[in-house]
Design an enzyme around this catalytic site. Structure first.
Site, PDB file in Angstrom:
ATOM      1  N   ARG A 233      -2.876  54.375  84.700  1.00 37.61           N
ATOM      2  CA  ARG A 233      -3.001  53.491  85.208  1.00 37.61           C
ATOM      3  C   ARG A 233      -2.488  52.549  84.718  1.00 37.61           C
ATOM      4  O   ARG A 233      -3.104  52.708  83.115  1.00 37.61           O
ATOM      5  CB  ARG A 233      -4.257  53.631  85.671  1.00 37.61           C
ATOM      6  CG  ARG A 233      -4.413  54.282  87.356  1.00 37.61           C
ATOM      7  CD  ARG A 233      -2.852  54.012  88.509  1.00 37.61           C
ATOM      8  NE  ARG A 233      -3.665  55.503  89.308  1.00 37.61           N
ATOM      9  CZ  ARG A 233      -2.721  56.121  89.270  1.00 37.61           C
ATOM     10  NH1 ARG A 233      -1.365  56.573  88.548  1.00 37.61           N
ATOM     11  NH2 ARG A 233      -2.478  57.040  90.816  1.00 37.61           N
ATOM     12  N   ASP A 257       4.842  53.790  81.731  1.00 37.39           N
ATOM     13  CA  ASP A 257       5.136  54.089  83.567  1.00 37.39           C
ATOM     14  C   ASP A 257       4.712  53.172  84.266  1.00 37.39           C
ATOM     15  O   ASP A 257       5.363  53.877  85.872  1.00 37.39           O
ATOM     16  CB  ASP A 257       5.255  55.434  83.634  1.00 37.39           C
ATOM     17  CG  ASP A 257       5.817  56.573  84.802  1.00 37.39           C
ATOM     18  OD1 ASP A 257       7.192  55.831  85.004  1.00 37.39           O
ATOM     19  OD2 ASP A 257       5.018  57.022  85.638  1.00 37.39           O
ATOM     20  N   GLU A 262       1.882  46.245  89.136  1.00 34.95           N
ATOM     21  CA  GLU A 262       3.568  46.836  89.417  1.00 34.95           C
ATOM     22  C   GLU A 262       3.819  46.728  91.168  1.00 34.95           C
ATOM     23  O   GLU A 262       4.757  47.635  91.620  1.00 34.95           O
ATOM     24  CB  GLU A 262       2.964  48.525  88.782  1.00 34.95           C
ATOM     25  CG  GLU A 262       2.230  49.290  89.187  1.00 34.95           C
ATOM     26  CD  GLU A 262       2.942  50.522  88.916  1.00 34.95           C
ATOM     27  OE1 GLU A 262       2.751  50.847  87.669  1.00 34.95           O
ATOM     28  OE2 GLU A 262       1.614  51.414  89.686  1.00 34.95           O
ATOM     29  N   HIS A 294       6.875  54.252  87.349  1.00 37.21           N
ATOM     30  CA  HIS A 294       5.937  55.004  87.566  1.00 37.21           C
ATOM     31  C   HIS A 294       6.935  56.039  88.873  1.00 37.21           C
ATOM     32  O   HIS A 294       6.759  57.166  89.656  1.00 37.21           O
ATOM     33  CB  HIS A 294       5.286  54.682  89.224  1.00 37.21           C
ATOM     34  CG  HIS A 294       4.330  54.776  89.119  1.00 37.21           C
ATOM     35  ND1 HIS A 294       3.086  54.598  89.665  1.00 37.21           N
ATOM     36  CD2 HIS A 294       3.320  56.391  89.760  1.00 37.21           C
ATOM     37  CE1 HIS A 294       1.538  55.016  89.618  1.00 37.21           C
ATOM     38  NE2 HIS A 294       1.769  55.525  89.440  1.00 37.21           N
TER      39      HIS A 294
HETATM   40  P1  NAI Z   1      -7.567  65.188  85.986  1.00 29.43           P
HETATM   41  O1  NAI Z   1      -8.357  64.441  86.926  1.00 29.43           O
HETATM   42  O2  NAI Z   1      -7.172  66.651  85.803  1.00 29.43           O
HETATM   43  O3  NAI Z   1      -8.358  64.712  84.442  1.00 29.43           O
HETATM   44  C1  NAI Z   1      -8.674  62.942  83.909  1.00 29.43           C
HETATM   45  C2  NAI Z   1      -9.329  63.065  83.460  1.00 29.43           C
HETATM   46  O4  NAI Z   1      -9.569  62.207  82.255  1.00 29.43           O
HETATM   47  C3  NAI Z   1     -11.013  64.286  83.007  1.00 29.43           C
HETATM   48  O5  NAI Z   1     -10.690  65.237  82.311  1.00 29.43           O
HETATM   49  C4  NAI Z   1     -11.915  63.805  82.536  1.00 29.43           C
HETATM   50  O6  NAI Z   1     -13.276  64.540  82.158  1.00 29.43           O
HETATM   51  C5  NAI Z   1     -10.922  62.347  81.926  1.00 29.43           C
HETATM   52  N1  NAI Z   1     -12.333  60.952  81.575  1.00 29.43           N
HETATM   53  C6  NAI Z   1     -12.164  60.188  82.924  1.00 29.43           C
HETATM   54  N2  NAI Z   1     -12.998  59.503  82.897  1.00 29.43           N
HETATM   55  C7  NAI Z   1     -12.353  58.974  81.231  1.00 29.43           C
HETATM   56  C8  NAI Z   1     -12.861  58.232  80.676  1.00 29.43           C
HETATM   57  N3  NAI Z   1     -13.088  56.790  81.044  1.00 29.43           N
HETATM   58  N4  NAI Z   1     -12.435  57.876  79.051  1.00 29.43           N
HETATM   59  C9  NAI Z   1     -11.531  59.731  78.990  1.00 29.43           C
HETATM   60  N5  NAI Z   1     -11.231  60.039  79.813  1.00 29.43           N
HETATM   61  C10 NAI Z   1     -12.134  59.835  80.625  1.00 29.43           C
HETATM   62  O7  NAI Z   1      -6.209  63.904  86.152  1.00 29.43           O
HETATM   63  P2  NAI Z   1      -4.982  64.220  86.166  1.00 29.43           P
HETATM   64  O8  NAI Z   1      -4.639  65.195  87.075  1.00 29.43           O
HETATM   65  O9  NAI Z   1      -4.982  64.579  84.715  1.00 29.43           O
HETATM   66  O10 NAI Z   1      -4.361  62.419  86.353  1.00 29.43           O
HETATM   67  C11 NAI Z   1      -4.982  61.824  85.204  1.00 29.43           C
HETATM   68  C12 NAI Z   1      -4.083  60.559  85.579  1.00 29.43           C
HETATM   69  O11 NAI Z   1      -2.980  60.353  85.824  1.00 29.43           O
HETATM   70  C13 NAI Z   1      -4.413  60.121  87.237  1.00 29.43           C
HETATM   71  O12 NAI Z   1      -6.392  59.654  86.536  1.00 29.43           O
HETATM   72  C14 NAI Z   1      -3.697  59.010  87.931  1.00 29.43           C
HETATM   73  O13 NAI Z   1      -4.035  58.296  87.094  1.00 29.43           O
HETATM   74  C15 NAI Z   1      -1.880  59.223  86.159  1.00 29.43           C
HETATM   75  N6  NAI Z   1      -1.521  59.897  87.272  1.00 29.43           N
HETATM   76  C16 NAI Z   1      -0.129  59.258  86.945  1.00 29.43           C
HETATM   77  C17 NAI Z   1       1.288  59.973  87.465  1.00 29.43           C
HETATM   78  C18 NAI Z   1       2.378  59.064  87.231  1.00 29.43           C
HETATM   79  O14 NAI Z   1       3.803  59.324  88.479  1.00 29.43           O
HETATM   80  N7  NAI Z   1       2.690  58.090  86.204  1.00 29.43           N
HETATM   81  C19 NAI Z   1       1.176  60.822  88.203  1.00 29.43           C
HETATM   82  C20 NAI Z   1      -0.009  61.841  88.655  1.00 29.43           C
HETATM   83  C21 NAI Z   1      -1.169  60.886  87.642  1.00 29.43           C
END
Ligand code: NAI
Length: 329
Positions: A233, A257, A262, A294
Protein backbone atom coordinates in the site's frame (compact mmCIF):
# COMPACT_ATOMS: atom_id res chain seq x y z
CA UNK A 1 -29.34 -11.08 -4.37
CA UNK A 2 -28.64 -8.11 -6.61
CA UNK A 3 -25.10 -6.79 -6.48
CA UNK A 4 -23.98 -3.48 -7.97
CA UNK A 5 -20.34 -3.39 -9.04
CA UNK A 6 -18.55 -0.06 -8.91
CA UNK A 7 -15.44 0.79 -10.93
CA UNK A 8 -16.22 -2.16 -13.22
CA UNK A 9 -13.70 -2.63 -16.01
CA UNK A 10 -14.12 -4.86 -19.06
CA UNK A 11 -11.92 -7.57 -17.52
CA UNK A 12 -13.98 -7.54 -14.27
CA UNK A 13 -17.22 -7.90 -16.22
CA UNK A 14 -15.78 -10.73 -18.30
CA UNK A 15 -14.50 -12.68 -15.27
CA UNK A 16 -17.63 -12.15 -13.12
CA UNK A 17 -20.12 -12.83 -15.92
CA UNK A 18 -18.34 -16.13 -16.54
CA UNK A 19 -18.21 -17.08 -12.84
CA UNK A 20 -21.79 -16.07 -11.95
CA UNK A 21 -23.18 -18.77 -14.27
CA UNK A 22 -22.31 -21.24 -11.47
CA UNK A 23 -24.32 -19.35 -8.82
CA UNK A 24 -28.11 -19.44 -8.50
CA UNK A 25 -30.05 -16.37 -7.33
CA UNK A 26 -27.26 -13.84 -7.81
CA UNK A 27 -27.68 -11.00 -10.28
CA UNK A 28 -24.89 -8.61 -11.19
CA UNK A 29 -25.05 -5.03 -12.44
CA UNK A 30 -22.02 -2.95 -13.30
CA UNK A 31 -21.21 0.73 -13.37
CA UNK A 32 -17.98 2.27 -14.60
CA UNK A 33 -17.88 5.01 -11.96
CA UNK A 34 -16.19 4.28 -8.69
CA UNK A 35 -18.10 4.51 -5.43
CA UNK A 36 -18.28 7.97 -3.90
CA UNK A 37 -20.83 10.02 -1.98
CA UNK A 38 -22.32 11.06 -5.35
CA UNK A 39 -22.44 7.64 -7.00
CA UNK A 40 -23.75 5.88 -3.87
CA UNK A 41 -27.27 6.84 -4.96
CA UNK A 42 -26.95 4.41 -7.89
CA UNK A 43 -27.45 1.47 -5.52
CA UNK A 44 -31.26 1.72 -5.48
CA UNK A 45 -32.77 -1.74 -5.97
CA UNK A 46 -29.60 -3.61 -4.96
CA UNK A 47 -28.80 -5.62 -1.81
CA UNK A 48 -25.03 -5.47 -1.98
CA UNK A 49 -22.22 -3.41 -3.46
CA UNK A 50 -18.93 -4.67 -4.79
CA UNK A 51 -15.98 -2.29 -4.69
CA UNK A 52 -12.27 -2.29 -5.24
CA UNK A 53 -9.12 -0.71 -3.78
CA UNK A 54 -10.03 2.89 -4.64
CA UNK A 55 -13.74 2.73 -3.78
CA UNK A 56 -14.70 5.28 -1.14
CA UNK A 57 -16.14 3.39 1.82
CA UNK A 58 -15.82 6.31 4.22
CA UNK A 59 -18.42 6.86 6.97
CA UNK A 60 -20.68 9.25 4.99
CA UNK A 61 -20.74 6.87 2.00
CA UNK A 62 -21.47 3.86 4.22
CA UNK A 63 -24.30 5.76 5.93
CA UNK A 64 -25.77 6.58 2.52
CA UNK A 65 -25.49 2.94 1.41
CA UNK A 66 -27.22 1.81 4.61
CA UNK A 67 -30.04 4.32 4.10
CA UNK A 68 -30.63 2.72 0.71
CA UNK A 69 -30.89 -0.78 2.16
CA UNK A 70 -27.41 -2.12 1.44
CA UNK A 71 -26.56 -4.97 3.83
CA UNK A 72 -23.33 -6.21 2.34
CA UNK A 73 -20.06 -4.79 1.05
CA UNK A 74 -18.08 -7.16 -1.11
CA UNK A 75 -14.48 -6.13 -1.67
CA UNK A 76 -12.96 -7.79 -4.71
CA UNK A 77 -9.48 -7.29 -3.24
CA UNK A 78 -7.48 -8.32 -0.18
CA UNK A 79 -6.82 -4.93 1.45
CA UNK A 80 -9.65 -3.20 3.32
CA UNK A 81 -7.95 0.00 4.51
CA UNK A 82 -10.42 2.03 2.40
CA UNK A 83 -13.38 0.85 4.52
CA UNK A 84 -14.39 2.68 7.69
CA UNK A 85 -15.11 -0.48 9.68
CA UNK A 86 -16.57 1.39 12.67
CA UNK A 87 -19.08 3.02 10.34
CA UNK A 88 -19.88 -0.34 8.69
CA UNK A 89 -20.50 -1.92 12.11
CA UNK A 90 -22.68 0.97 13.22
CA UNK A 91 -24.68 0.68 9.99
CA UNK A 92 -24.96 -3.13 10.41
CA UNK A 93 -23.35 -3.69 7.02
CA UNK A 94 -21.21 -6.82 6.73
CA UNK A 95 -17.90 -6.55 4.90
CA UNK A 96 -16.22 -9.38 3.05
CA UNK A 97 -12.97 -9.46 1.14
CA UNK A 98 -10.91 -11.87 -0.92
CA UNK A 99 -7.87 -12.75 1.13
CA UNK A 100 -5.03 -14.36 -0.77
CA UNK A 101 -6.63 -14.89 -4.15
CA UNK A 102 -3.29 -15.36 -5.82
CA UNK A 103 -0.21 -14.62 -3.75
CA UNK A 104 1.89 -15.67 -6.75
CA UNK A 105 0.42 -12.90 -8.91
CA UNK A 106 1.57 -10.19 -6.49
CA UNK A 107 4.86 -11.78 -5.44
CA UNK A 108 5.89 -12.45 -9.05
CA UNK A 109 5.16 -8.81 -9.89
CA UNK A 110 7.23 -7.70 -6.90
CA UNK A 111 10.16 -9.74 -8.23
CA UNK A 112 9.51 -8.41 -11.74
CA UNK A 113 9.83 -4.85 -10.40
CA UNK A 114 12.99 -5.75 -8.49
CA UNK A 115 14.58 -7.36 -11.56
CA UNK A 116 13.48 -4.66 -13.99
CA UNK A 117 14.69 -1.78 -11.86
CA UNK A 118 17.90 -3.58 -10.93
CA UNK A 119 18.84 -4.24 -14.57
CA UNK A 120 17.27 -0.99 -15.84
CA UNK A 121 15.03 -2.89 -18.26
CA UNK A 122 12.73 0.15 -18.54
CA UNK A 123 15.68 2.27 -19.72
CA UNK A 124 17.16 -0.44 -21.96
CA UNK A 125 13.82 -0.93 -23.72
CA UNK A 126 13.61 2.73 -24.68
CA UNK A 127 17.31 3.03 -25.58
CA UNK A 128 17.31 0.08 -27.99
CA UNK A 129 14.17 1.42 -29.70
CA UNK A 130 16.18 4.58 -30.39
CA UNK A 131 19.13 2.57 -31.76
CA UNK A 132 21.14 3.49 -28.68
CA UNK A 133 23.06 0.32 -27.91
CA UNK A 134 25.40 1.85 -25.32
CA UNK A 135 25.37 0.21 -21.89
CA UNK A 136 26.09 3.25 -19.77
CA UNK A 137 23.54 3.68 -17.02
CA UNK A 138 22.31 0.10 -17.27
CA UNK A 139 24.61 -1.71 -14.83
CA UNK A 140 22.84 -3.93 -12.31
CA UNK A 141 23.78 -6.22 -9.44
CA UNK A 142 23.60 -10.02 -9.12
CA UNK A 143 20.90 -11.10 -6.69
CA UNK A 144 22.53 -14.43 -5.88
CA UNK A 145 24.25 -14.28 -2.49
CA UNK A 146 22.55 -11.01 -1.56
CA UNK A 147 20.10 -10.49 1.29
CA UNK A 148 16.35 -10.20 0.70
CA UNK A 149 14.45 -8.42 3.47
CA UNK A 150 10.74 -9.17 3.52
CA UNK A 151 8.40 -7.03 5.60
CA UNK A 152 5.27 -9.05 6.30
CA UNK A 153 5.47 -12.78 5.61
CA UNK A 154 1.80 -13.58 5.09
CA UNK A 155 0.60 -15.22 1.90
CA UNK A 156 2.29 -12.80 -0.50
CA UNK A 157 5.41 -12.12 1.58
CA UNK A 158 6.01 -15.85 2.07
CA UNK A 159 5.70 -16.41 -1.69
CA UNK A 160 8.12 -13.56 -2.39
CA UNK A 161 10.49 -15.03 0.23
CA UNK A 162 10.44 -18.38 -1.63
CA UNK A 163 11.10 -16.65 -4.95
CA UNK A 164 14.05 -14.78 -3.41
CA UNK A 165 15.39 -18.03 -1.93
CA UNK A 166 15.10 -19.53 -5.42
CA UNK A 167 17.35 -16.75 -6.68
CA UNK A 168 19.98 -17.87 -4.17
CA UNK A 169 19.37 -15.01 -1.76
CA UNK A 170 19.55 -15.23 2.03
CA UNK A 171 16.08 -14.32 3.27
CA UNK A 172 15.53 -12.25 6.40
CA UNK A 173 12.17 -10.90 7.49
CA UNK A 174 10.18 -8.85 9.93
CA UNK A 175 6.62 -9.76 10.82
CA UNK A 176 4.58 -8.97 13.90
CA UNK A 177 3.67 -12.66 13.94
CA UNK A 178 6.57 -14.70 12.55
CA UNK A 179 5.61 -17.90 10.76
CA UNK A 180 7.60 -20.75 12.31
CA UNK A 181 6.85 -23.01 9.35
CA UNK A 182 8.98 -20.83 7.09
CA UNK A 183 12.20 -22.33 8.39
CA UNK A 184 14.38 -20.85 5.64
CA UNK A 185 13.55 -17.32 6.82
CA UNK A 186 15.56 -15.62 9.56
CA UNK A 187 13.19 -13.37 11.50
CA UNK A 188 14.54 -10.23 13.14
CA UNK A 189 13.48 -6.71 14.08
CA UNK A 190 12.36 -4.24 11.42
CA UNK A 191 15.45 -2.17 12.17
CA UNK A 192 17.78 -5.15 11.54
CA UNK A 193 15.98 -6.13 8.33
CA UNK A 194 16.29 -2.60 6.99
CA UNK A 195 19.93 -2.44 8.00
CA UNK A 196 20.98 -5.76 6.43
CA UNK A 197 18.86 -6.19 3.30
CA UNK A 198 20.03 -5.56 -0.28
CA UNK A 199 16.47 -5.96 -1.53
CA UNK A 200 13.57 -4.81 0.66
CA UNK A 201 10.08 -5.90 -0.36
CA UNK A 202 7.03 -4.69 1.56
CA UNK A 203 4.15 -7.13 2.03
CA UNK A 204 2.35 -6.09 5.22
CA UNK A 205 -1.10 -4.51 5.31
CA UNK A 206 -1.51 -0.80 5.94
CA UNK A 207 -2.64 -0.18 9.51
CA UNK A 208 -2.76 2.85 11.81
CA UNK A 209 0.51 1.78 13.40
CA UNK A 210 2.61 1.33 10.26
CA UNK A 211 1.55 4.41 8.25
CA UNK A 212 4.80 5.82 6.75
CA UNK A 213 6.88 2.96 8.18
CA UNK A 214 9.41 3.78 5.45
CA UNK A 215 10.42 7.33 6.28
CA UNK A 216 13.47 9.56 6.63
CA UNK A 217 14.57 7.75 9.80
CA UNK A 218 14.08 4.19 8.54
CA UNK A 219 15.57 5.02 5.14
CA UNK A 220 18.69 6.23 6.96
CA UNK A 221 19.14 2.75 8.49
CA UNK A 222 19.12 1.07 5.04
CA UNK A 223 22.25 0.02 3.17
CA UNK A 224 23.45 2.35 0.44
CA UNK A 225 22.53 0.85 -2.94
CA UNK A 226 19.48 -1.00 -1.63
CA UNK A 227 16.57 -1.92 -3.90
CA UNK A 228 13.13 -1.10 -2.46
CA UNK A 229 9.93 -2.64 -3.78
CA UNK A 230 6.43 -1.80 -2.58
CA UNK A 231 3.48 -3.77 -3.88
CA UNK A 232 1.50 -3.44 -0.67
CA UNK A 233 0.00 0.00 0.00
CA UNK A 234 1.33 3.44 -0.94
CA UNK A 235 0.92 5.00 2.50
CA UNK A 236 3.46 2.59 3.99
CA UNK A 237 6.12 4.78 2.38
CA UNK A 238 6.52 8.52 2.97
CA UNK A 239 6.96 9.62 -0.64
CA UNK A 240 8.68 12.91 0.13
CA UNK A 241 11.22 11.12 2.30
CA UNK A 242 11.64 8.45 -0.39
CA UNK A 243 12.32 11.11 -3.03
CA UNK A 244 14.88 12.73 -0.74
CA UNK A 245 16.49 9.31 -0.19
CA UNK A 246 16.69 8.76 -3.96
CA UNK A 247 18.30 12.21 -4.36
CA UNK A 248 20.78 11.22 -1.64
CA UNK A 249 21.79 8.16 -3.75
CA UNK A 250 20.50 5.73 -1.08
CA UNK A 251 18.77 3.46 -3.59
CA UNK A 252 20.08 1.41 -6.48
CA UNK A 253 16.48 1.08 -7.54
CA UNK A 254 12.91 1.61 -6.43
CA UNK A 255 9.97 -0.35 -7.83
CA UNK A 256 6.50 0.80 -6.83
CA UNK A 257 3.20 -0.78 -7.76
CA UNK A 258 1.48 1.44 -5.19
CA UNK A 259 2.14 4.99 -4.08
CA UNK A 260 0.51 7.68 -2.00
CA UNK A 261 -2.31 9.59 -3.66
CA UNK A 262 -2.80 6.91 -6.31
CA UNK A 263 -6.56 6.86 -5.69
CA UNK A 264 -7.57 9.08 -8.64
CA UNK A 265 -5.18 7.31 -10.98
CA UNK A 266 -5.75 3.64 -10.31
CA UNK A 267 -6.92 1.91 -13.50
CA UNK A 268 -7.81 5.18 -15.26
CA UNK A 269 -6.45 6.56 -18.51
CA UNK A 270 -5.51 10.07 -17.43
CA UNK A 271 -3.26 10.90 -20.36
CA UNK A 272 -5.20 14.06 -21.26
CA UNK A 273 -5.78 15.26 -17.68
CA UNK A 274 -4.04 18.02 -15.80
CA UNK A 275 -2.84 16.05 -12.80
CA UNK A 276 -3.64 17.31 -9.32
CA UNK A 277 -0.42 15.97 -7.78
CA UNK A 278 3.09 15.60 -9.12
CA UNK A 279 4.04 12.43 -7.25
CA UNK A 280 4.27 10.14 -10.28
CA UNK A 281 6.17 12.63 -12.43
CA UNK A 282 8.58 13.42 -9.61
CA UNK A 283 9.21 9.71 -9.04
CA UNK A 284 9.61 9.03 -12.75
CA UNK A 285 12.12 11.85 -13.10
CA UNK A 286 14.65 9.39 -11.62
CA UNK A 287 16.32 6.82 -13.89
CA UNK A 288 16.25 4.17 -11.15
CA UNK A 289 12.52 4.21 -10.41
CA UNK A 290 9.74 2.15 -11.99
CA UNK A 291 6.09 2.77 -11.18
CA UNK A 292 3.27 0.46 -12.21
CA UNK A 293 -0.37 1.20 -11.46
CA UNK A 294 -1.56 -1.30 -8.87
CA UNK A 295 -1.34 -4.12 -11.37
CA UNK A 296 0.44 -6.71 -9.24
CA UNK A 297 -2.77 -8.71 -8.79
CA UNK A 298 -3.60 -8.63 -12.48
CA UNK A 299 -3.27 -12.16 -13.81
CA UNK A 300 -5.78 -14.50 -15.41
CA UNK A 301 -5.59 -16.85 -12.44
CA UNK A 302 -6.08 -14.05 -9.90
CA UNK A 303 -9.16 -12.63 -11.66
CA UNK A 304 -10.75 -16.09 -11.78
CA UNK A 305 -10.06 -16.61 -8.07
CA UNK A 306 -11.32 -13.12 -7.16
CA UNK A 307 -14.63 -13.62 -8.93
CA UNK A 308 -15.24 -17.08 -7.44
CA UNK A 309 -14.41 -16.01 -3.88
CA UNK A 310 -16.48 -12.80 -4.13
CA UNK A 311 -19.50 -14.79 -5.32
CA UNK A 312 -18.88 -17.46 -2.64
CA UNK A 313 -18.94 -14.63 -0.09
CA UNK A 314 -22.21 -13.32 -1.52
CA UNK A 315 -23.99 -16.68 -1.65
CA UNK A 316 -22.78 -17.78 1.81
CA UNK A 317 -24.00 -14.46 3.25
CA UNK A 318 -27.36 -14.88 1.51
CA UNK A 319 -27.64 -18.41 2.94
CA UNK A 320 -26.87 -17.08 6.45
CA UNK A 321 -23.57 -18.96 6.53
CA UNK A 322 -20.93 -16.24 6.18
CA UNK A 323 -17.42 -17.44 5.38
CA UNK A 324 -15.70 -16.44 8.62
CA UNK A 325 -12.18 -16.26 7.16
CA UNK A 326 -13.23 -13.75 4.52
CA UNK A 327 -15.22 -11.47 6.81
CA UNK A 328 -13.61 -8.21 7.89
CA UNK A 329 -14.46 -7.49 11.52
P1 NAI B 1 -1.64 -11.55 4.76
O1 NAI B 1 -2.70 -11.14 5.72
O2 NAI B 1 -1.59 -12.98 4.32
O3 NAI B 1 -0.20 -11.19 5.37
C1 NAI B 1 0.11 -9.99 5.96
C2 NAI B 1 1.27 -10.24 6.93
O4 NAI B 1 1.70 -8.97 7.43
C3 NAI B 1 0.89 -11.10 8.14
O5 NAI B 1 1.84 -12.13 8.31
C4 NAI B 1 0.89 -10.12 9.30
O6 NAI B 1 1.28 -10.73 10.54
C5 NAI B 1 1.92 -9.12 8.83
N1 NAI B 1 1.82 -7.81 9.47
C6 NAI B 1 0.71 -7.15 9.87
N2 NAI B 1 1.03 -5.94 10.36
C7 NAI B 1 2.38 -5.83 10.24
C8 NAI B 1 3.31 -4.83 10.58
N3 NAI B 1 2.93 -3.68 11.14
N4 NAI B 1 4.62 -5.06 10.32
C9 NAI B 1 5.02 -6.24 9.78
N5 NAI B 1 4.19 -7.22 9.45
C10 NAI B 1 2.88 -7.03 9.68
O7 NAI B 1 -1.78 -10.57 3.52
P2 NAI B 1 -1.31 -10.82 2.02
O8 NAI B 1 -2.38 -11.54 1.27
O9 NAI B 1 0.05 -11.38 2.01
O10 NAI B 1 -1.31 -9.31 1.46
C11 NAI B 1 -0.38 -8.35 1.94
C12 NAI B 1 -0.75 -6.99 1.40
O11 NAI B 1 -0.53 -6.94 -0.01
C13 NAI B 1 -2.25 -6.61 1.52
O12 NAI B 1 -2.53 -6.08 2.81
C14 NAI B 1 -2.41 -5.57 0.45
O13 NAI B 1 -2.14 -4.29 1.01
C15 NAI B 1 -1.31 -5.90 -0.56
N6 NAI B 1 -1.86 -6.35 -1.85
C16 NAI B 1 -1.50 -5.66 -2.98
C17 NAI B 1 -1.97 -6.04 -4.23
C18 NAI B 1 -1.57 -5.33 -5.48
O14 NAI B 1 -2.17 -5.56 -6.54
N7 NAI B 1 -0.56 -4.47 -5.46
C19 NAI B 1 -2.91 -7.16 -4.36
C20 NAI B 1 -3.16 -7.87 -3.11
C21 NAI B 1 -2.67 -7.45 -1.91
Amino acid sequence: MKILFFDAKSYDIEAFDKAVKNYKGIELDYVESDLSIKTASLVDGHDAVCGFVSSDFSAPVIEKLASKGIKLILLRCAGFNNVDMAAAKAAKISVFRVPGYSPEAVAEHAMALALAVNRRIHKAYVKVRENDFALSGLQGKNLRGKVAGIIGTGKIGATMAKICAGFGMRVIAYDKFPNKNLTFIEYMSLHDVLEQADLISIHCPLTDENYHMINKKTIATMKDGVILVNTSRGELVDTDDLIQGIRDFKFHGVGLDVYEEERNNVFENRSTDIMETSIVSRLLSFPNVIVTSHQAFFTEEALAAISTTTLDNASAFAAGKPLENNQVK
